[in-house]
Design an enzyme around this catalytic site. Structure first.
Site, PDB file in Angstrom:
ATOM      1  N   LYS A 103     -36.577  -9.705 -67.064  1.00 60.26           N
ATOM      2  CA  LYS A 103     -35.350  -8.890 -67.077  1.00 60.26           C
ATOM      3  C   LYS A 103     -34.453  -9.050 -65.845  1.00 60.26           C
ATOM      4  O   LYS A 103     -33.658  -8.173 -65.516  1.00 60.26           O
ATOM      5  CB  LYS A 103     -35.658  -7.394 -67.293  1.00 60.26           C
ATOM      6  CG  LYS A 103     -36.594  -7.071 -68.424  1.00 60.26           C
ATOM      7  CD  LYS A 103     -36.388  -7.914 -69.658  1.00 60.26           C
ATOM      8  CE  LYS A 103     -35.094  -7.648 -70.386  1.00 60.26           C
ATOM      9  NZ  LYS A 103     -34.892  -8.692 -71.433  1.00 60.26           N
ATOM     10  N   HIS A 152     -42.182 -17.064 -65.975  1.00 58.70           N
ATOM     11  CA  HIS A 152     -42.377 -15.817 -65.223  1.00 58.70           C
ATOM     12  C   HIS A 152     -43.618 -15.924 -64.344  1.00 58.70           C
ATOM     13  O   HIS A 152     -44.109 -14.920 -63.838  1.00 58.70           O
ATOM     14  CB  HIS A 152     -42.587 -14.629 -66.173  1.00 58.70           C
ATOM     15  CG  HIS A 152     -41.381 -14.228 -66.965  1.00 58.70           C
ATOM     16  ND1 HIS A 152     -40.110 -14.202 -66.444  1.00 58.70           N
ATOM     17  CD2 HIS A 152     -41.255 -13.801 -68.247  1.00 58.70           C
ATOM     18  CE1 HIS A 152     -39.261 -13.798 -67.388  1.00 58.70           C
ATOM     19  NE2 HIS A 152     -39.925 -13.558 -68.479  1.00 58.70           N
ATOM     20  N   SER A 197     -33.822  -2.148 -67.847  1.00 52.13           N
ATOM     21  CA  SER A 197     -33.605  -3.210 -68.828  1.00 52.13           C
ATOM     22  C   SER A 197     -34.911  -3.478 -69.588  1.00 52.13           C
ATOM     23  O   SER A 197     -34.925  -3.633 -70.817  1.00 52.13           O
ATOM     24  CB  SER A 197     -33.135  -4.479 -68.097  1.00 52.13           C
ATOM     25  OG  SER A 197     -32.994  -5.545 -68.984  1.00 52.13           O
TER      26      SER A 197
HETATM   27  P1  A3P Z   1     -29.536  -5.467 -69.369  1.00 56.00           P
HETATM   28  O1  A3P Z   1     -30.678  -5.075 -70.252  1.00 56.00           O
HETATM   29  O2  A3P Z   1     -29.447  -4.599 -68.137  1.00 56.00           O
HETATM   30  O3  A3P Z   1     -28.236  -5.554 -70.085  1.00 56.00           O
HETATM   31  P2  A3P Z   1     -33.785 -11.622 -68.901  1.00 56.00           P
HETATM   32  O4  A3P Z   1     -33.004 -12.722 -69.483  1.00 56.00           O
HETATM   33  O5  A3P Z   1     -34.482 -12.003 -67.623  1.00 56.00           O
HETATM   34  O6  A3P Z   1     -34.687 -11.004 -69.895  1.00 56.00           O
HETATM   35  O7  A3P Z   1     -32.750 -10.511 -68.418  1.00 56.00           O
HETATM   36  C1  A3P Z   1     -32.000  -9.799 -69.364  1.00 56.00           C
HETATM   37  C2  A3P Z   1     -30.886  -9.039 -68.662  1.00 56.00           C
HETATM   38  O8  A3P Z   1     -29.877  -9.962 -68.238  1.00 56.00           O
HETATM   39  C3  A3P Z   1     -30.216  -8.046 -69.613  1.00 56.00           C
HETATM   40  O9  A3P Z   1     -29.844  -6.934 -68.803  1.00 56.00           O
HETATM   41  C4  A3P Z   1     -29.023  -8.869 -70.095  1.00 56.00           C
HETATM   42  O10 A3P Z   1     -27.967  -8.100 -70.627  1.00 56.00           O
HETATM   43  C5  A3P Z   1     -28.625  -9.547 -68.776  1.00 56.00           C
HETATM   44  N1  A3P Z   1     -27.728 -10.705 -68.983  1.00 56.00           N
HETATM   45  C6  A3P Z   1     -27.918 -11.774 -69.778  1.00 56.00           C
HETATM   46  N2  A3P Z   1     -26.834 -12.588 -69.757  1.00 56.00           N
HETATM   47  C7  A3P Z   1     -25.946 -12.014 -68.903  1.00 56.00           C
HETATM   48  C8  A3P Z   1     -24.625 -12.371 -68.459  1.00 56.00           C
HETATM   49  N3  A3P Z   1     -23.987 -13.451 -68.896  1.00 56.00           N
HETATM   50  N4  A3P Z   1     -24.004 -11.545 -67.590  1.00 56.00           N
HETATM   51  C9  A3P Z   1     -24.627 -10.433 -67.149  1.00 56.00           C
HETATM   52  N5  A3P Z   1     -25.860 -10.039 -67.537  1.00 56.00           N
HETATM   53  C10 A3P Z   1     -26.509 -10.816 -68.405  1.00 56.00           C
END
Ligand code: A3P
Length: 290
Positions: A45, A100, A130
């Site tokens: 996340k 991870h 998140s």
């Molecule tokens: P949120 O749940 O706070 O919206 P991961 O890919 O490590 O699982 O992380 C997911 C988080 O990154 C999510 O956060 C997602 O919305 C955010 N995310 C993915 N693409 C993004 C982008 N282009 N700009 C900002 N946040 C992004």
């Protein structure tokens, strides 16, 4: 409360999802590295999918100009969750992987400074919130509906990815062993263009101004959310519950304030803030700080 064995198992002190096996993780120690390999390493996340998308856009012209429709998962597969169809040894060079893994479980050759690692961190309150929402959406992650309980699990590191602080401090304190670039979610949010340039410089890649503009535009939250590949919309129904969320949710800094109470935030600080302050990272906790 211990995590359910239906979802997690522990290997060498680290929690993995049951989609992989201890044998496979163990075999990664000898995973053969190419010098051109790139690894995106994160605690869950923290912006993994975002960074996957950015790298795919930087490296693959066909992604940038929309002529190739390849799923991100195939292009940049997970290292420790072996994809059923992709042979990792046959990926086109440069290969890019997402992981991870903690620093001590990665392929041995990475510790000889071979290949390139991009490690992305994010302020842990936003990570936790998140993660909480993600656990409702992702069927392979145990859902803990009560946020208080989820927070205790997170703080005690009994979630996929184990302890956030151990993950981050482990990678930072072993930086010397690796060829590694550290980035934060918040700096990407503040100035995506500079972050993309940093990645290009680290990887020795040159993009024209036009190509750079195209990467930055396509990697914005709004555009990725509309892109079914970037948003992982093609994941099967037994993996995600599409009524309960999406991979790209809010994509901002400070959303933790909408879920955590003041008391929960204080409890979090009590457990982690001293250790967080010892990290060489200036976390940004609110969108108004950028
Ligand atoms: P949120 O749940 O706070 O919206 P991961 O890919 O490590 O699982 O992380 C997911 C988080 O990154 C999510 O956060 C997602 O919305 C955010 N995310 C993915 N693409 C993004 C982008 N282009 N700009 C900002 N946040 C992004």
């Amino acid at each position: 409360m211990e995590p359910s064995k239906d979802y997690l198992f522990k290997y060498k002190g680290f929690y993995f999802g049951v989609e992989t096996t201890p044998e496979y993780i163990s075999s990664l120690e000898d995973f053969e590295i190419n010098d051109s390999d790139i690894f995106i390493a994160t605690y869950p996340k923290s912006g993994t999918v975002w960074t996957q998308n950015i790298l795919s856009l930087i490296i693959h012209e066909g992604h940038r100009n929309g002529t190739e429709k390849i799923e991100t998962m195939e292009r940049i597969p997970w290292l420790e969750y072996k994809p059923p169809t992709t042979d990792l040894t046959k990926l086109p060079l440069p290969r890019v992987f997402a992981t991870h893994l903690p620093y001590y479980l990665v392929p041995r050759d990475l510790r000889n400074k071979r290949a390139s690692i991009i490690y992305v961190t994010r302020n842990p309150k936003d990570v936790m919130v998140s993660y909480y929402h993600f656990s409702k959406y992702m069927k392979t992650v145990e859902e803990i509906a009560d946020f208080n309980l989820f927070m205790e699990r997170f703080l005690s590191g009994k979630v996929l990815g184990s302890s956030w602080i151990d993950h981050v401090s482990g990678w930072y304190s072993h930086a010397e062993d690796f060829n590694i670039l550290f980035l934060t979610y918040e700096e990407m949010k503040k100035d995506l263009r500079s972050a993309v340039l940093k990645i290009c410089k680290f990887l020795g890649r040159k993009l024209s101004e036009e190509e750079l503009d195209s990467v930055v535009t396509q990697a914005s939250f709004e555009n990725m959310k509309k892109d079914p590949r970037a948003n992982y919309e093609n994941l099967p129904d037994d993996v995600v519950d599409k009524h309960k969320g999406s991979f790209l949710r809010k994509g901002t800094i400070g959303d933790w304030k909408n879920t955590m109470t003041v008391a929960q935030s204080e409890r979090f600080d009590q457990v982690l803030m001293e250790k967080i302050k010892a990290l060489p990272i200036n976390f940004i906790w609110d969108i108004n700080e950028i």
